[in-house]
Design a protein around this motif. Structure first.
Motif, PDB file in Angstrom:
ATOM      1  N   ASN A 115       0.822  -1.211   0.000  1.00 31.45           N
ATOM      2  CA  ASN A 115       0.000   0.000   0.000  1.00 31.45           C
ATOM      3  C   ASN A 115       0.858   1.265   0.000  1.00 31.45           C
ATOM      4  N   LYS A 116       1.954   1.237   0.760  1.00 37.81           N
ATOM      5  CA  LYS A 116       2.844   2.391   0.797  1.00 37.81           C
ATOM      6  C   LYS A 116       3.477   2.631  -0.578  1.00 37.81           C
ATOM      7  N   LEU A 117       3.887   1.538  -1.245  1.00 34.80           N
ATOM      8  CA  LEU A 117       4.470   1.643  -2.579  1.00 34.80           C
ATOM      9  C   LEU A 117       3.448   2.201  -3.559  1.00 34.80           C
ATOM     10  N   PHE A 118       2.219   1.666  -3.488  1.00 37.69           N
ATOM     11  CA  PHE A 118       1.151   2.103  -4.382  1.00 37.69           C
ATOM     12  C   PHE A 118       0.869   3.595  -4.205  1.00 37.69           C
ATOM     13  N   ARG A 119       0.756   4.039  -2.933  1.00 37.72           N
ATOM     14  CA  ARG A 119       0.474   5.451  -2.661  1.00 37.72           C
ATOM     15  C   ARG A 119       1.587   6.354  -3.158  1.00 37.72           C
ATOM     16  N   GLY A 120       2.831   5.888  -2.967  1.00 38.52           N
ATOM     17  CA  GLY A 120       3.969   6.698  -3.385  1.00 38.52           C
ATOM     18  C   GLY A 120       4.004   6.927  -4.884  1.00 38.52           C
ATOM     19  N   ILE A 121       3.735   5.857  -5.652  1.00 40.50           N
ATOM     20  CA  ILE A 121       3.733   5.980  -7.108  1.00 40.50           C
ATOM     21  C   ILE A 121       2.539   6.816  -7.570  1.00 40.50           C
ATOM     22  N   TYR A 122       1.357   6.530  -7.000  1.00 41.35           N
ATOM     23  CA  TYR A 122       0.105   7.175  -7.423  1.00 41.35           C
ATOM     24  C   TYR A 122       0.130   8.676  -7.145  1.00 41.35           C
ATOM     25  N   GLN A 123       0.702   9.070  -6.017  1.00 40.53           N
ATOM     26  CA  GLN A 123       0.687  10.478  -5.603  1.00 40.53           C
ATOM     27  C   GLN A 123       1.436  11.365  -6.586  1.00 40.53           C
ATOM     28  N   ASP A 124       2.555  10.874  -7.145  1.00 41.07           N
ATOM     29  CA  ASP A 124       3.389  11.691  -8.030  1.00 41.07           C
ATOM     30  C   ASP A 124       3.125  11.430  -9.508  1.00 41.07           C
ATOM     31  N   ALA A 125       2.130  10.593  -9.834  1.00 41.80           N
ATOM     32  CA  ALA A 125       1.904  10.188 -11.211  1.00 41.80           C
ATOM     33  C   ALA A 125       1.009  11.180 -11.948  1.00 41.80           C
ATOM     34  N   ASP A 126       1.093  11.147 -13.300  1.00 41.66           N
ATOM     35  CA  ASP A 126       0.172  11.954 -14.095  1.00 41.66           C
ATOM     36  C   ASP A 126      -1.148  11.200 -14.265  1.00 41.66           C
ATOM     37  N   GLU A 127      -2.106  11.832 -14.976  1.00 44.13           N
ATOM     38  CA  GLU A 127      -3.462  11.273 -15.065  1.00 44.13           C
ATOM     39  C   GLU A 127      -3.473   9.910 -15.754  1.00 44.13           C
ATOM     40  N   ASP A 128      -2.725   9.763 -16.891  1.00 44.11           N
ATOM     41  CA  ASP A 128      -2.723   8.478 -17.610  1.00 44.11           C
ATOM     42  C   ASP A 128      -2.130   7.366 -16.757  1.00 44.11           C
ATOM     43  N   THR A 129      -1.076   7.681 -16.001  1.00 40.84           N
ATOM     44  CA  THR A 129      -0.460   6.670 -15.144  1.00 40.84           C
ATOM     45  C   THR A 129      -1.426   6.232 -14.055  1.00 40.84           C
ATOM     46  N   ARG A 130      -2.139   7.178 -13.455  1.00 41.16           N
ATOM     47  CA  ARG A 130      -3.108   6.830 -12.414  1.00 41.16           C
ATOM     48  C   ARG A 130      -4.221   5.949 -12.957  1.00 41.16           C
ATOM     49  N   ARG A 131      -4.707   6.292 -14.164  1.00 46.64           N
ATOM     50  CA  ARG A 131      -5.760   5.486 -14.764  1.00 46.64           C
ATOM     51  C   ARG A 131      -5.270   4.064 -15.016  1.00 46.64           C
ATOM     52  N   ALA A 132      -4.031   3.953 -15.512  1.00 47.98           N
ATOM     53  CA  ALA A 132      -3.474   2.628 -15.780  1.00 47.98           C
ATOM     54  C   ALA A 132      -3.347   1.814 -14.493  1.00 47.98           C
ATOM     55  N   MET A 133      -2.903   2.466 -13.406  1.00 51.88           N
ATOM     56  CA  MET A 133      -2.733   1.771 -12.131  1.00 51.88           C
ATOM     57  C   MET A 133      -4.072   1.265 -11.599  1.00 51.88           C
ATOM     58  N   LEU A 134      -5.087   2.134 -11.630  1.00 55.41           N
ATOM     59  CA  LEU A 134      -6.411   1.747 -11.118  1.00 55.41           C
ATOM     60  C   LEU A 134      -7.008   0.618 -11.936  1.00 55.41           C
ATOM     61  N   LYS A 135      -6.953   0.751 -13.270  1.00 56.26           N
ATOM     62  CA  LYS A 135      -7.567  -0.251 -14.142  1.00 56.26           C
ATOM     63  C   LYS A 135      -6.887  -1.610 -14.005  1.00 56.26           C
ATOM     64  N   SER A 136      -5.548  -1.608 -14.053  1.00 56.91           N
ATOM     65  CA  SER A 136      -4.834  -2.892 -13.979  1.00 56.91           C
ATOM     66  C   SER A 136      -5.022  -3.558 -12.622  1.00 56.91           C
ATOM     67  N   PHE A 137      -5.002  -2.768 -11.544  1.00 52.73           N
ATOM     68  CA  PHE A 137      -5.110  -3.331 -10.202  1.00 52.73           C
ATOM     69  C   PHE A 137      -6.497  -3.927  -9.959  1.00 52.73           C
ATOM     70  N   ILE A 138      -7.552  -3.218 -10.437  1.00 53.44           N
ATOM     71  CA  ILE A 138      -8.923  -3.697 -10.204  1.00 53.44           C
ATOM     72  C   ILE A 138      -9.245  -4.905 -11.065  1.00 53.44           C
ATOM     73  N   GLU A 139      -8.919  -4.810 -12.378  1.00 58.11           N
ATOM     74  CA  GLU A 139      -9.286  -5.892 -13.293  1.00 58.11           C
ATOM     75  C   GLU A 139      -8.509  -7.173 -13.027  1.00 58.11           C
ATOM     76  N   SER A 140      -7.311  -7.058 -12.481  1.00 59.97           N
ATOM     77  CA  SER A 140      -6.503  -8.260 -12.221  1.00 59.97           C
ATOM     78  C   SER A 140      -6.681  -8.784 -10.804  1.00 59.97           C
ATOM     79  N   ASN A 141      -7.667  -8.225 -10.084  1.00 61.35           N
ATOM     80  CA  ASN A 141      -7.893  -8.626  -8.689  1.00 61.35           C
ATOM     81  C   ASN A 141      -6.664  -8.432  -7.807  1.00 61.35           C
TER      82      ASN A 141
END
Length: 380
Positions: free
Chosen positions: A323-349
């Protein structure tokens, strides 16, 4: 008798964006428009081509008096689904608030055709026509001529007195002229977005320069007096990172703030209240307290640096570390990166975390369990 289990078809599962949409509607009904806006935005990150979400977010923006953003959301909804009557209703309503009555009327007339019998469109179209008639009346007002008698000795005195009155009128201070183009602005954490409502202006007739705390806008159309707007800005900006865009009905200027301060006005004034720093959602520290005490003074800067260092060096295991790693990457990411993180994490369980939107945006992300483990589907 043994009951056979089967996997739930993908089409039967609730899309995460639909859950967010439901919560957003509940917040809207409860008049919590800020929360509704935030939830609609999150839902759009997961489902960026959903016209309904854009139309609903447009309504939330209208409730918050964010009329420029409401028009942008309505336009996007119309692009995705040109038969959606409520998108035209949202656009018309927001344009009326922006005093763009012709644009509002055009949108409402299209919506009235789609939603035949909806009286809301007719009422708003009539409102637009009334405002447009008022504007025409204002432009057509003229001074009423003075009718003087044709003869007689008293006429000389009357003409003389009239001349005195005319001279007196000319000596009166004139009212300030109305600006040629209207402008509006709004704050975000990092920038100020300024909109100048100028229709049909070619981009090569617009010159915009940025200074440390200055903005210069010039619109020079052939055969017309040049329009100049050169305010001293409320706060400092980063000139090399500011940008602008000339659109069909407006000029949108984005000013990157040098400091995360809330601008209480667009232009600088000594009488303006000192702004407060914007508190970031991640929980930035508030102003450091100072208490009278006989004890040695606390070095708050040093203490803050020490806490941040300990947080950074803290060693976590398992889910906490992830969770700490995820927050660290997500906080500094641009919009496309955030969308990719959310989509891949949710769809892959939770088994895949990708930052490449081009790779994951066009397909479903399949689960990829660690070696020695098996990914099972939900069963009923």
């Amino acid at each position: 008798m043994q009951t056979r289990s089967r996997s739930l078809p993908l089409t039967c599962r609730n899309h995460p964006s639909m859950d967010l949409k439901k919560k957003a509607k509940e917040a809207f009904v409860d008049d919590n428009f800020e929360l509704a806006l935030d939830l609609y935005t999150q839902a759009l990150l997961m489902d960026p081509n959903n016209a309904n979400l854009y139309a609903d977010r447009s309504q939330a923006n209208i409730k918050l008096n964010h009329f420029t953003e409401a028009v942008a959301d309505a336009n996007r909804a119309i692009e995705l689904d040109s038969s959606m009557s409520k998108a035209y209703l949202r656009k018309g309503t927001a344009c009326i608030k922006l005093e763009e009555y012709q644009t509002a009327k055009a949108a409402l007339e299209v919506g009235a055709i789609i939603a035949e019998g909806d009286l809301r469109f007719n009422r708003l179209i009539k409102e637009c026509e009334e405002h447009m008639a008022e504007e025409i009346n204002e432009l057509s007002k003229k001074v009423t001529p003075i009718n003087l008698p044709s003869s007689g000795s008293d006429n000389v005195n009357l003409v003389t007195e009239t001349a005195k009155d005319v001279n007196t009128v000319h000596d009166l201070p004139t009212a300030p002229s109305k600006p040629k183009y209207r402008h509006d602005y709004y704050n975000t954490h990092t920038e100020v977005v300024l909109t100048i409502f100028a229709k049909g202006i070619p981009s090569n007739n617009v010159v915009i320069d940025f200074g440390e705390q200055m903005l210069s806008v010039t619109i020079d159309m052939p055969g017309e007096d040049a329009y100049h707007f050169q305010p001293r800005l409320f706060g400092k900006i980063v000139p090399e990172k500011c940008r602008y865009q000339v659109l069909l009905s407006k000029i949108e200027i984005r000013l990157l703030k040098a400091e995360s301060l809330t601008w209480t006005s667009l232009e600088f004034s000594k009488d303006k209240v000192v702004p407060q720093k914007i508190i970031d959602s991640s929980g930035a520290m508030a102003q450091k307290p100072a208490y009278p005490s006989s004890k040695p003074k606390v070095d708050w800067d040093k203490l803050e640096a020490q806490v941040k260092k300990e947080e950074k060096e803290e060693k976590l295991d398992g889910d906490a570390a992830l969770n700490k790693l995820f927050r660290g990457i997500y906080q500094d990411a641009d919009e496309d990166t955030r969308r990719a993180m959310l989509k891949s994490f949710i769809e892959s369980n939770g088994t895949v975390l990708s930052t490449n939107w081009k790779e994951v945006g066009a397909k479903k992300v399949e689960g990829s369990p660690p070696d020695g483990m098996e990914l099972k589907k939900w069963e009923i």
